[in-house]
Design an enzyme around this catalytic site. Structure first.
Site, PDB file in Angstrom:
ATOM      1  N   HIS A   1      18.865   2.590  12.225  1.00 14.36           N
ATOM      2  CA  HIS A   1      18.340   2.115  12.482  1.00 14.36           C
ATOM      3  C   HIS A   1      18.986   1.213  13.454  1.00 14.36           C
ATOM      4  CE1 HIS A   1      14.357  -0.108  12.832  1.00 14.36           C
ATOM      5  NE2 HIS A   1      13.967   0.840  12.737  1.00 14.36           N
TER       6      HIS A   1
ATOM      7  N   ASP B   1      19.503   1.520   2.827  1.00 17.30           N
ATOM      8  CA  ASP B   1      18.272   1.036   3.343  1.00 17.30           C
ATOM      9  C   ASP B   1      17.363   2.496   3.034  1.00 17.30           C
ATOM     10  OD1 ASP B   1      16.392   1.223   5.394  1.00 17.30           O
ATOM     11  OD2 ASP B   1      17.319   1.274   7.112  1.00 17.30           O
TER      12      ASP B   1
ATOM     13  N   GLN C   1      12.701   4.862   5.343  1.00 20.58           N
ATOM     14  CA  GLN C   1      11.886   6.231   5.115  1.00 20.58           C
ATOM     15  C   GLN C   1      12.446   6.927   4.558  1.00 20.58           C
ATOM     16  OE1 GLN C   1       9.550   7.088   8.062  1.00 20.58           O
ATOM     17  NE2 GLN C   1      10.516   5.024   9.267  1.00 20.58           N
TER      18      GLN C   1
ATOM     19  N   LYS D   1       5.507   0.809   5.122  1.00 20.85           N
ATOM     20  CA  LYS D   1       5.937   2.085   5.477  1.00 20.85           C
ATOM     21  C   LYS D   1       5.036   3.171   3.942  1.00 20.85           C
ATOM     22  CE  LYS D   1       9.283   1.295   8.540  1.00 20.85           C
ATOM     23  NZ  LYS D   1       9.058   1.813   9.950  1.00 20.85           N
TER      24      LYS D   1
ATOM     25  N   CYS E   1      14.122   2.619  18.153  1.00 20.29           N
ATOM     26  CA  CYS E   1      15.374   2.183  17.550  1.00 20.29           C
ATOM     27  C   CYS E   1      17.155   3.125  16.712  1.00 20.29           C
ATOM     28  CB  CYS E   1      14.669   1.335  16.556  1.00 20.29           C
ATOM     29  SG  CYS E   1      13.670  -0.007  16.699  1.00 20.29           S
TER      30      CYS E   1
HETATM   31  C1  LIG Z   1      14.998   3.702   8.502  1.00 24.68           C
HETATM   32  C2  LIG Z   1      14.792   2.398   9.430  1.00 24.68           C
HETATM   33  N1  LIG Z   1      15.083   1.479   8.548  1.00 24.68           N
HETATM   34  C3  LIG Z   1      14.552  -0.218   8.968  1.00 24.68           C
HETATM   35  C4  LIG Z   1      13.605  -0.011   9.733  1.00 24.68           C
HETATM   36  C5  LIG Z   1      13.023  -1.373  10.310  1.00 24.68           C
HETATM   37  O1  LIG Z   1      11.807  -1.603   9.103  1.00 24.68           O
HETATM   38  P1  LIG Z   1      10.679  -2.692   9.295  1.00 24.68           P
HETATM   39  O2  LIG Z   1      10.009  -3.031  11.036  1.00 24.68           O
HETATM   40  O3  LIG Z   1       9.967  -2.649   8.446  1.00 24.68           O
HETATM   41  O4  LIG Z   1      11.696  -3.933   9.440  1.00 24.68           O
HETATM   42  C6  LIG Z   1      12.705   1.330   9.954  1.00 24.68           C
HETATM   43  C7  LIG Z   1      11.540   1.100  10.781  1.00 24.68           C
HETATM   44  O5  LIG Z   1      11.501   2.377  11.355  1.00 24.68           O
HETATM   45  C8  LIG Z   1      13.670   1.999   9.252  1.00 24.68           C
HETATM   46  O6  LIG Z   1      13.070   3.374  10.192  1.00 24.68           O
END
Ligand SMILES: Cc1ncc(COP(=O)(O)O)c(C=O)c1O
Length: 411
Positions: free
Chosen positions: A123, A200, A203, A226, A366
């Protein structure tokens, strides 16, 4: 009675009982954000009615209650991910802020020529902060790529991680492809080579049991929204010895020890990284969300989602004009299906499905470097969670079967 009673679970989520465009709502966008059950909403309302105050600052009862609620949320998170100590849990705004904090702060310890390694599936939140560290420190940002099965294999891990690698930062599960990366292998090999690993978990943590000590992750980050919690709060887990050597990220109230006219010393962890008034209401919601997940059981949640995935994949793979991106089987895959339909732009697919009451995501998710790597401008993505049903899948598949006809193509 079986604890995983889907009918009863759905009753906990008032938002899901509404109609959208005159149709029952089939919400398949939990990868973007999840909904909050009554238990989470009620906990936040109760906090505001009874205990709201500025934590860690006041001698009066409301401030003390707010501090207790905040600390109780930390204890819950610590237990949920099996961190060793409560001081290793830092509350941020979201995954993005957690990753920026690590990159900005731990990134200070990076030197010229050092390598930072991420995966092509990341992401943007796990790409841009490292791009900046690489630029500012004259370090090298490298990528791990996928094999023909859409997975990062052992050869790639051992080729890319070397003694020059100082940081490996990788999603536990890809938000685009649903691939669950081989974290145990990556972490073990990174440590052998002297690198630390940032995970990270945005998900993954909503869908599976995570034990940060067993995993031996150096950092593990995620967002409450999430995993049935509210927006505005995220978690950064870090090993004590790493957090202690890192400089603070934001400066200001609540993160200091002493301040003089020209200088300051900082509070110990976790406060060193929690400048300013914290979002206690959201912490209360996060605690209630974790309690809700624990009450259902992470294993049962995963089993339910895997059943839905099996049901959905079986149906979708039989449609000849639908192309699945990433793994097509359930091995090392979570509840995400990314797909394209021949001749149809993914945005059109999402708009047409919306008219059938089906909420999916479309776009680059993203993850533009991944889109370029796959040779696609965008995909459509359906993501499943504990409140979804076979009926949602049927509605999704029926919608897909109508997309090409809507646009004037043959079936
Ligand atoms: C794998 C991953 N990392 C980071 C993020 C960013 O999350 P946030 O917008 O809650 O900071 C997302 C959001 O979809 C994601 O799917």
């Amino acid at each position: 009675m079986d604890k995983f009673d889907i009918k009863k679970i759905k009753e906990d989520f008032p938002i899901l009982s509404q109609k959208v465009n005159g149709k029952r709502l089939a919400y398949l966008d939990s990868g973007a954000t999840t909904h909050r059950p009554n238990q989470v909403l009620d906990a936040m309302v109760e906090y505001n009615k009874v205990s709201n105050g500025n934590p860690h600052r006041g001698a009066h009862q409301l401030s003390i209650r707010a501090t207790q609620e905040y600390d109780a949320a930390k204890v819950k998170v610590k237990e949920f991910i099996n961190a060793k100590e409560i001081e290793e849990i830092i509350f941020t705004r979201n995954t993005t802020e957690s990753l920026n904090l690590i990159a900005r702060s731990y990134g200070e310890l990076i030197n010229k020529g050092d390598e930072i390694l991420i995966a092509i599936t990341e992401h943007h939140s796990n790409i841009l902060p490292w791009q900046r560290v690489a630029r500012e420190k004259d370090a090298v940002l490298k990528y791990m790529y996928l094999d023909d099965n859409g997975r990062i294999n052992k050869k790639e891990i051992e080729e890319k991680i070397s003694s020059k690698t100082k940081i490996v930062s990788i999603a536990h599960m890809s938000n685009v492809l649903g691939t669950i990366h081989p974290l145990e292998e990556i972490i073990e090999y990174s440590h052998k080579m002297g690198a630390i690993v940032v995970v990270d978990g945005a998900q993954s943590i909503p869908h599976m049991k995570v034990d940060v000590q067993k995993l031996d992750a150096d950092f593990y980050v995620f967002s409450a929204h999430k995993m049935l919690g509210p927006m505005g709060i995220g978690v950064l887990y870090g090993k004590r010895e790493l957090l202690e050597e890192m400089p603070p990220y934001l400066l200001g109230g609540d993160m200091i020890e002493y301040v003089t006219e020209q200088d300051a010393t900082y509070a110990p962890i976790p406060f060193k990284f929690e400048a300013g008034t914290q979002n206690v209401e959201a912490a209360v919601g996060l605690r209630a969300a974790i309690e809700y997940l624990e009450n259902l059981g992470m294993d049962k949640i995963k089993a339910h989602e895997m059943h839905l995935m099996e049901y959905a994949l079986d149906k979708i793979l039989s449609i000849p004009y639908v192309n699945i991106q990433g793994p097509k089987d359930l091995e090392s895959k979570g509840g995400i299906i990314s797909f394209t339909i021949d001749d149809v732009h993914p945005h059109d697919t999402a708009t047409i499905l919306d008219s059938y009451g089906v909420a999916i995501r479309s776009g680059h998710h993203c993850a533009q470097p991944l889109m370029k790597y796959l040779g696609l401008p965008a995909t459509s993505r359906a993501s499943f969670y504990l409140y979804n049903t076979e009926e949602d899948v049927d509605q999704f598949i029926d919608g897909i079967k109508n997309v090409r006809e809507w646009l004037g193509y043959g079936p």
